[in-house]
Design a protein around this motif. Structure first.
Motif, short mmCIF file in Angstrom:
data_model
loop_
_atom_site.label_atom_id
_atom_site.label_comp_id
_atom_site.label_asym_id
_atom_site.label_seq_id
_atom_site.Cartn_x
_atom_site.Cartn_y
_atom_site.Cartn_z
N THR A 84 0.83 -1.20 0.00
CA THR A 84 0.00 0.00 0.00
C THR A 84 0.87 1.25 0.00
O THR A 84 0.59 2.21 -0.72
CB THR A 84 -0.94 0.01 1.21
N ALA A 85 1.94 1.23 0.78
CA ALA A 85 2.86 2.37 0.79
C ALA A 85 3.53 2.54 -0.57
O ALA A 85 3.73 3.66 -1.04
CB ALA A 85 3.90 2.19 1.89
N ALA A 86 3.87 1.42 -1.22
CA ALA A 86 4.49 1.49 -2.56
C ALA A 86 3.51 2.08 -3.57
O ALA A 86 3.90 2.87 -4.43
CB ALA A 86 4.94 0.11 -2.99
N ARG A 87 2.25 1.69 -3.47
CA ARG A 87 1.25 2.26 -4.38
C ARG A 87 1.06 3.76 -4.12
O ARG A 87 0.93 4.55 -5.04
CB ARG A 87 -0.08 1.53 -4.22
N GLY B 172 1.88 -8.50 -7.35
CA GLY B 172 0.68 -7.80 -7.78
C GLY B 172 0.82 -6.30 -7.82
O GLY B 172 -0.11 -5.60 -8.24
N LEU B 173 1.96 -5.76 -7.42
CA LEU B 173 2.14 -4.31 -7.44
C LEU B 173 2.24 -3.78 -8.86
O LEU B 173 1.63 -2.78 -9.21
CB LEU B 173 3.38 -3.92 -6.65
N ASP C 214 5.39 -5.19 -19.67
CA ASP C 214 6.60 -4.40 -19.42
C ASP C 214 6.80 -4.22 -17.92
O ASP C 214 6.65 -3.13 -17.38
CB ASP C 214 6.48 -3.03 -20.11
N PRO C 215 7.14 -5.30 -17.19
CA PRO C 215 7.26 -5.19 -15.74
C PRO C 215 8.52 -4.44 -15.33
O PRO C 215 9.56 -4.56 -15.96
CB PRO C 215 7.32 -6.64 -15.28
N GLY D 9 9.34 -12.98 -6.79
CA GLY D 9 9.27 -14.43 -6.91
C GLY D 9 7.82 -14.84 -7.11
O GLY D 9 6.95 -14.02 -7.37
N ARG D 10 7.58 -16.12 -6.99
CA ARG D 10 6.21 -16.63 -7.10
C ARG D 10 5.82 -17.24 -5.77
O ARG D 10 6.63 -17.84 -5.10
CB ARG D 10 6.12 -17.68 -8.19
N ARG D 11 4.57 -17.09 -5.44
CA ARG D 11 4.08 -17.72 -4.21
C ARG D 11 4.03 -19.23 -4.41
O ARG D 11 3.82 -19.72 -5.50
CB ARG D 11 2.70 -17.19 -3.87
#
Length: 121
Positions: free
Chosen positions: A51-54, A77-78, A84-85, A90-92
């Motif tokens: 949330t802080a990153a968003r 998910g961010l 174009d990431p 990693g993956r869960r």
């Protein structure tokens, strides 16, 4: 960052249930050598990292600077642009075992994290 608990209701937002302590949340971006590139303003300890990153629009800032970032699983998910990431996570863990291709991808991401955080000798 832990802080001393003040008495009264005004310090309750600084309590992190995850860490079971009062504190503040900072997000920091560093380069490969560990040098600080950017740090966010302090948020209450109860805030989540994603949330802080968003709120700080980290993906937009990275795209404007034409940079990328490696992040932990808390940031899955961010990045909302899969073509174009700019943030690689990693993956869960899944119930079934990963395919050999995903296993190699995980190994290379982990290897990159280890080499980027290692101090030069």
């Amino acid at each position: 960052m832990r802080t001393r608990r003040r008495t009264g209701d005004e310090n309750r937002p600084n309590y992190s249930g995850k860490h079971k302590a009062h504190g503040l949340l900072f997000l920091a971006l560093t380069d490969e050598a560990g040098n600080l590139v950017w740090i966010s303003a302090a948020k209450p300890g109860r805030s989540s990292e994603i949330t802080a990153a968003r709120h700080n629009r980290i993906t937009t800032r990275l795209r404007e600077a034409r940079l990328g970032a490696l992040a932990d699983l808390g940031f899955v998910g961010l990045d909302d642009d899969p073509d174009d990431p700019v943030i690689v996570t990693g993956r869960r863990a899944a119930i079934r075992s990963p395919t050999p291709g995903r296993r190699r991808t995980g190994w290379s991401a982990a290897s990159e994290r280890r080499t980027s955080t290692a101090s030069p000798t």
